[in-house]
Design an enzyme around this catalytic site. Structure first.
Site, PDB file in Angstrom:
ATOM      1  N   ASP A  12       2.243  13.068  -3.711  1.00  0.00           N
ATOM      2  CA  ASP A  12       1.297  11.955  -3.869  1.00  0.00           C
ATOM      3  C   ASP A  12       1.608  11.246  -5.190  1.00  0.00           C
ATOM      4  O   ASP A  12       2.306  11.786  -6.057  1.00  0.00           O
ATOM      5  CB  ASP A  12      -0.146  12.472  -3.877  1.00  0.00           C
ATOM      6  CG  ASP A  12      -1.166  11.357  -4.072  1.00  0.00           C
ATOM      7  OD1 ASP A  12      -1.094  10.342  -3.349  1.00  0.00           O
ATOM      8  OD2 ASP A  12      -2.040  11.473  -4.960  1.00  0.00           O
ATOM      9  N   SER A  13       1.019  10.068  -5.363  1.00  0.00           N
ATOM     10  CA  SER A  13       1.181   9.327  -6.616  1.00  0.00           C
ATOM     11  C   SER A  13       0.518  10.062  -7.780  1.00  0.00           C
ATOM     12  O   SER A  13       0.777   9.733  -8.931  1.00  0.00           O
ATOM     13  CB  SER A  13       0.547   7.955  -6.475  1.00  0.00           C
ATOM     14  OG  SER A  13      -0.838   8.106  -6.249  1.00  0.00           O
ATOM     15  N   TYR A  44      -0.125   3.886  -7.544  1.00  0.00           N
ATOM     16  CA  TYR A  44       0.846   3.194  -6.697  1.00  0.00           C
ATOM     17  C   TYR A  44       0.208   1.962  -6.055  1.00  0.00           C
ATOM     18  O   TYR A  44       0.873   0.979  -5.777  1.00  0.00           O
ATOM     19  CB  TYR A  44       1.352   4.126  -5.581  1.00  0.00           C
ATOM     20  CG  TYR A  44       2.433   5.103  -5.970  1.00  0.00           C
ATOM     21  CD1 TYR A  44       2.721   5.399  -7.304  1.00  0.00           C
ATOM     22  CD2 TYR A  44       3.191   5.739  -4.979  1.00  0.00           C
ATOM     23  CE1 TYR A  44       3.725   6.310  -7.633  1.00  0.00           C
ATOM     24  CE2 TYR A  44       4.201   6.639  -5.298  1.00  0.00           C
ATOM     25  CZ  TYR A  44       4.464   6.926  -6.626  1.00  0.00           C
ATOM     26  OH  TYR A  44       5.458   7.822  -6.937  1.00  0.00           O
ATOM     27  N   GLY A  45      -1.085   2.063  -5.797  1.00  0.00           N
ATOM     28  CA  GLY A  45      -1.788   1.005  -5.069  1.00  0.00           C
ATOM     29  C   GLY A  45      -1.828  -0.327  -5.794  1.00  0.00           C
ATOM     30  O   GLY A  45      -2.146  -1.349  -5.195  1.00  0.00           O
ATOM     31  N   CYS A  75      -0.046  10.625   0.722  1.00  0.00           N
ATOM     32  CA  CYS A  75      -0.408   9.378   0.040  1.00  0.00           C
ATOM     33  C   CYS A  75      -0.317   8.253   1.066  1.00  0.00           C
ATOM     34  O   CYS A  75       0.776   7.952   1.561  1.00  0.00           O
ATOM     35  CB  CYS A  75       0.575   9.147  -1.108  1.00  0.00           C
ATOM     36  SG  CYS A  75       0.337   7.593  -1.979  1.00  0.00           S
ATOM     37  N   ASN A  76      -1.456   7.672   1.409  1.00  0.00           N
ATOM     38  CA  ASN A  76      -1.470   6.582   2.400  1.00  0.00           C
ATOM     39  C   ASN A  76      -0.625   5.402   1.931  1.00  0.00           C
ATOM     40  O   ASN A  76       0.023   4.723   2.722  1.00  0.00           O
ATOM     41  CB  ASN A  76      -2.903   6.091   2.618  1.00  0.00           C
ATOM     42  CG  ASN A  76      -3.787   7.134   3.252  1.00  0.00           C
ATOM     43  OD1 ASN A  76      -3.982   7.141   4.458  1.00  0.00           O
ATOM     44  ND2 ASN A  76      -4.336   8.040   2.458  1.00  0.00           N
ATOM     45  N   THR A  77      -0.648   5.161   0.614  1.00  0.00           N
ATOM     46  CA  THR A  77       0.067   4.021   0.044  1.00  0.00           C
ATOM     47  C   THR A  77       1.575   4.210   0.207  1.00  0.00           C
ATOM     48  O   THR A  77       2.286   3.298   0.628  1.00  0.00           O
ATOM     49  CB  THR A  77      -0.304   3.888  -1.453  1.00  0.00           C
ATOM     50  OG1 THR A  77      -1.725   3.853  -1.550  1.00  0.00           O
ATOM     51  CG2 THR A  77       0.277   2.645  -2.065  1.00  0.00           C
ATOM     52  N   CYS A 186      -7.397   6.704   1.446  1.00  0.00           N
ATOM     53  CA  CYS A 186      -6.630   7.034   0.237  1.00  0.00           C
ATOM     54  C   CYS A 186      -6.962   8.483  -0.065  1.00  0.00           C
ATOM     55  O   CYS A 186      -8.133   8.880  -0.036  1.00  0.00           O
ATOM     56  CB  CYS A 186      -7.050   6.134  -0.920  1.00  0.00           C
ATOM     57  SG  CYS A 186      -6.424   6.699  -2.527  1.00  0.00           S
ATOM     58  N   THR A 187      -5.938   9.275  -0.361  1.00  0.00           N
ATOM     59  CA  THR A 187      -6.163  10.715  -0.500  1.00  0.00           C
ATOM     60  C   THR A 187      -6.921  11.085  -1.780  1.00  0.00           C
ATOM     61  O   THR A 187      -7.373  12.218  -1.924  1.00  0.00           O
ATOM     62  CB  THR A 187      -4.838  11.482  -0.424  1.00  0.00           C
ATOM     63  OG1 THR A 187      -3.931  10.952  -1.416  1.00  0.00           O
ATOM     64  CG2 THR A 187      -4.209  11.341   0.951  1.00  0.00           C
ATOM     65  N   HIS A 188      -7.083  10.135  -2.681  1.00  0.00           N
ATOM     66  CA  HIS A 188      -7.915  10.405  -3.862  1.00  0.00           C
ATOM     67  C   HIS A 188      -9.410  10.391  -3.500  1.00  0.00           C
ATOM     68  O   HIS A 188     -10.214  11.038  -4.161  1.00  0.00           O
ATOM     69  CB  HIS A 188      -7.694   9.340  -4.946  1.00  0.00           C
ATOM     70  CG  HIS A 188      -6.450   9.524  -5.763  1.00  0.00           C
ATOM     71  ND1 HIS A 188      -5.184   9.319  -5.261  1.00  0.00           N
ATOM     72  CD2 HIS A 188      -6.280   9.884  -7.072  1.00  0.00           C
ATOM     73  CE1 HIS A 188      -4.288   9.534  -6.218  1.00  0.00           C
ATOM     74  NE2 HIS A 188      -4.930   9.886  -7.326  1.00  0.00           N
TER      75      HIS A 188
HETATM   76  N1  DGL Z   1      -3.528   8.682  -3.132  1.00  0.00           N
HETATM   77  C1  DGL Z   1      -2.861   7.484  -2.751  1.00  0.00           C
HETATM   78  C2  DGL Z   1      -3.201   7.093  -1.315  1.00  0.00           C
HETATM   79  O1  DGL Z   1      -3.505   7.924  -0.490  1.00  0.00           O
HETATM   80  C3  DGL Z   1      -2.902   6.273  -3.619  1.00  0.00           C
HETATM   81  C4  DGL Z   1      -3.258   6.337  -5.020  1.00  0.00           C
HETATM   82  C5  DGL Z   1      -2.604   5.293  -5.888  1.00  0.00           C
HETATM   83  O2  DGL Z   1      -2.951   4.099  -5.815  1.00  0.00           O
HETATM   84  O3  DGL Z   1      -1.731   5.708  -6.624  1.00  0.00           O
HETATM   85  O4  DGL Z   1      -3.142   5.939  -0.970  1.00  0.00           O
END
Ligand code: DGL
Length: 268
Positions: A12-13, A44-45, A75-77, A186-188
């Protein structure tokens, strides 16, 4: 070495993918997992698609070079920006990417109102638009980019005024009529689920893709004859930023099941 004994990489990011790692460990406790969070480059987003793609490729190369038997892009992004290029670069590898659980939400709430929270990259990428097109006739879908939320969670804040203020501001536009489901794309975000629940009330179902991704990974490993189905498993956590982020990831991983938040929401 027996390939089944090799670790499963989870990427993940930053610390968000730990919400997926939790589901993976729950689903396959006998596996070895190597978690890598790229907090140096988070969020990353907020980056360009090209940047996210390059960072994801670099992380995947580093992990495959270490002999992992599969890669879970938690990480969805990164999935939105890079899953095709990952699969074409390593066609022989097992690569699983998490995506917003929109299909599940629409199936369970046909004709309802569904909010999808994600990063700006996830919401603007073609992958998400294809999903939207597929389901928008069945339900009203409201995409919500939540700028700033990942930064707070990376700083160890999963509760408190700043988190709830930001969430309230983002969710407000979707709450003019009752919501049936909220998809955490988003996984966060599972780490602030309690705060989201407080704002949206008891009615909407809150869904994330963690469990589905864990089950899918298990299925892919089994299919390839690579499941480590006996013995004791382990979790190794690494982060590109520093040991504090490893500590935060550990705390998030060990937070009580179902709580999805640090006890006090304070920075590490
Ligand atoms: N956890 C990441 C996701 O699932 C994105 C977080 C980020 O923006 O870095 O999209």
């Amino acid at each position: 070495m027996d390939q089944a004994q090799a670790p499963v990489a989870v990427f993940d990011s930053g610390v968000g993918g730990v919400s997926v790692l939790r589901e993976l460990v729950r689903c396959m406790p006998q596996e070895h997992f190597l978690y890598f969070g790229d907090s140096v480059h988070a969020p990353y987003g907020a980056r360009s698609t090209q940047e996210v793609r390059a960072l994801t490729l670099a992380a995947a190369k580093m992990l495959f070079d270490r002999g992992v038997k599969a890669l879970v892009v938690a990480c969805n992004t990164a999935t939105a920006a890079a899953i095709e290029v990952l699969r074409s670069t390593w066609p022989e590898k097992i690569i699983v990417g998490i995506e917003p659980a929109l299909k599940l939400a629409v199936e369970r709430h046909m004709g309802g109102r569904v909010a999808v929270m994600g990063t700006s990259v996830t919401i603007r990428e073609q992958k998400f638009h294809t999903l939207l097109e597929r389901f928008r006739t069945d339900s009203e879908i409201i995409p919500l980019a939540c700028p700033g939320l990942v930064e707070l969670i990376e700083a160890g804040q999963t509760a408190g005024e700043r988190v709830s203020g930001l969430l309230r501001q983002e969710l407000e536009s979707a709450l003019d009529k009752p919501l049936d489901a909220v998809v955490l794309g988003c996984t966060h975000y599972p780490f602030v689920k309690k705060e989201i629940r407080r704002i949206v009330g008891e009615r909407p179902e809150i869904l994330d893709g963690g469990t589905g991704t864990a089950r899918h990974t298990q299925h892919r490993l089994a299919e390839a004859g690579l499941l480590k189905d006996h013995g004791v498993g382990s979790v190794m956590i690494e982060n590109s930023l520093d040991g504090k982020m490893v500590e935060l990831s550990r705390r998030l991983l060990d937070a009580p099941w179902g709580e999805n938040a640090l006890a006090n929401g304070s920075p590490p």
